[in-house]
Design an enzyme around this catalytic site. Sequence first.
Site, mmCIF file in Angstrom:
data_model
loop_
_atom_site.group_PDB
_atom_site.id
_atom_site.type_symbol
_atom_site.label_atom_id
_atom_site.label_comp_id
_atom_site.label_asym_id
_atom_site.label_seq_id
_atom_site.Cartn_x
_atom_site.Cartn_y
_atom_site.Cartn_z
ATOM 1 N N LYS A 97 -25.553 2.003 34.498
ATOM 2 C CA LYS A 97 -26.292 2.780 33.501
ATOM 3 C C LYS A 97 -27.720 3.061 33.961
ATOM 4 O O LYS A 97 -28.361 3.972 33.483
ATOM 5 C CB LYS A 97 -26.276 2.054 32.165
ATOM 6 C CG LYS A 97 -24.923 2.238 31.461
ATOM 7 C CD LYS A 97 -24.879 1.613 30.087
ATOM 8 C CE LYS A 97 -23.546 1.947 29.421
ATOM 9 N NZ LYS A 97 -23.056 0.943 28.531
HETATM 10 N N1 GLU Z 1 -17.340 -1.717 25.834
HETATM 11 C C1 GLU Z 1 -16.962 -1.933 27.201
HETATM 12 C C2 GLU Z 1 -17.940 -1.242 28.126
HETATM 13 O O1 GLU Z 1 -18.648 -0.347 27.698
HETATM 14 C C3 GLU Z 1 -15.576 -1.438 27.528
HETATM 15 C C4 GLU Z 1 -14.534 -2.273 26.891
HETATM 16 C C5 GLU Z 1 -13.103 -1.935 27.235
HETATM 17 O O2 GLU Z 1 -12.817 -0.803 27.672
HETATM 18 O O3 GLU Z 1 -12.264 -2.805 27.047
HETATM 19 O O4 GLU Z 1 -17.998 -1.595 29.280
#
Ligand code: GLU
Length: 289
Positions: free
Chosen positions: A259
């Site tokens: 990010k």
């Molecule tokens: N929220 C997680 C992320 O942004 C992804 C979770 C998932 O795909 O299981 O890395």
Amino acid sequence: MTAPHLAVETVDKLLTTRFAPSPTGRLHRGHAASAHAAWALARAAGGRFVLRIEDIDTTRCRPEFEAAILADLAWLGLDWDGPVWRQSQRGPVYREALDRLVAMGLAYPCFCTRADIAAAASAPHGPEGPLYPGTCRGLDPATSAARQAVEQPAWRLDVAGALARTGPLRWHDAHAGWQAADPLAGGDIVIARRDIGTAYALAVVVDDAAQGVTDVVRGVDLFAATHVQVLLQALLGLPTPRYHHHGLVLGADGKRLAKRDAGETLAALRAAGVAPAAVLAGLGPLTGR
Ligand code: GLU
């Protein structure tokens, strides 16, 4: 009189994928790849594509990033079905799942700090750093109760005990084939953080089931995390979805995108006049590892 039953069955089996970003920064080309692959799988099957904002970590998530995620997806032309789910609104549901694991004797309170764990000389290491050495697993109930009266613990899953309960488990990855679940490799993971009352692994399995997700499409960086998610599904009586872990999109330097790579964000590409179709075309075919 069987029609209502059949209708429910049909809805249950509708192929459903999801995109589940955490609003901790702007989306980059890697997120576009994941979201597009999940969306395309659902659309090709006449199924559903749902969106879930994984914002349980209130210390890192920001509303402006959530708004940007929705705008970026719309820009890419990826439409989702139903309302946007937000994990920050589902605390009681995760609490109930935790309570069930506690009642089964498979979750225990942990008072260790990160420093305690790092300092445990014998702590073995897993792929994500030092494995939890199990310090609080055998804490006697009186000591545990006394400490809980004055401090909020984290809760950990007794993985060996849980596996003994479920027996061997397996799961399927579209690229890597059948996998024997190996949750022991990750140690007794935290299923509820002391500050937010839940944790990724618990919330993700509860919500994948609650949203009827049949197919989880995500990056291969979460492949190892799947083993314990499958264990949690078995313990909570939830179905195990099919998994599709795809390779990661790399930057020009050959490293995976993060990010913090501002130039690779969808916002930067859009500002530079790159068309969404060109972003998607530039991702190439997504394969397994
Ligand atoms: N929220 C997680 C992320 O942004 C992804 C979770 C998932 O795909 O299981 O890395």
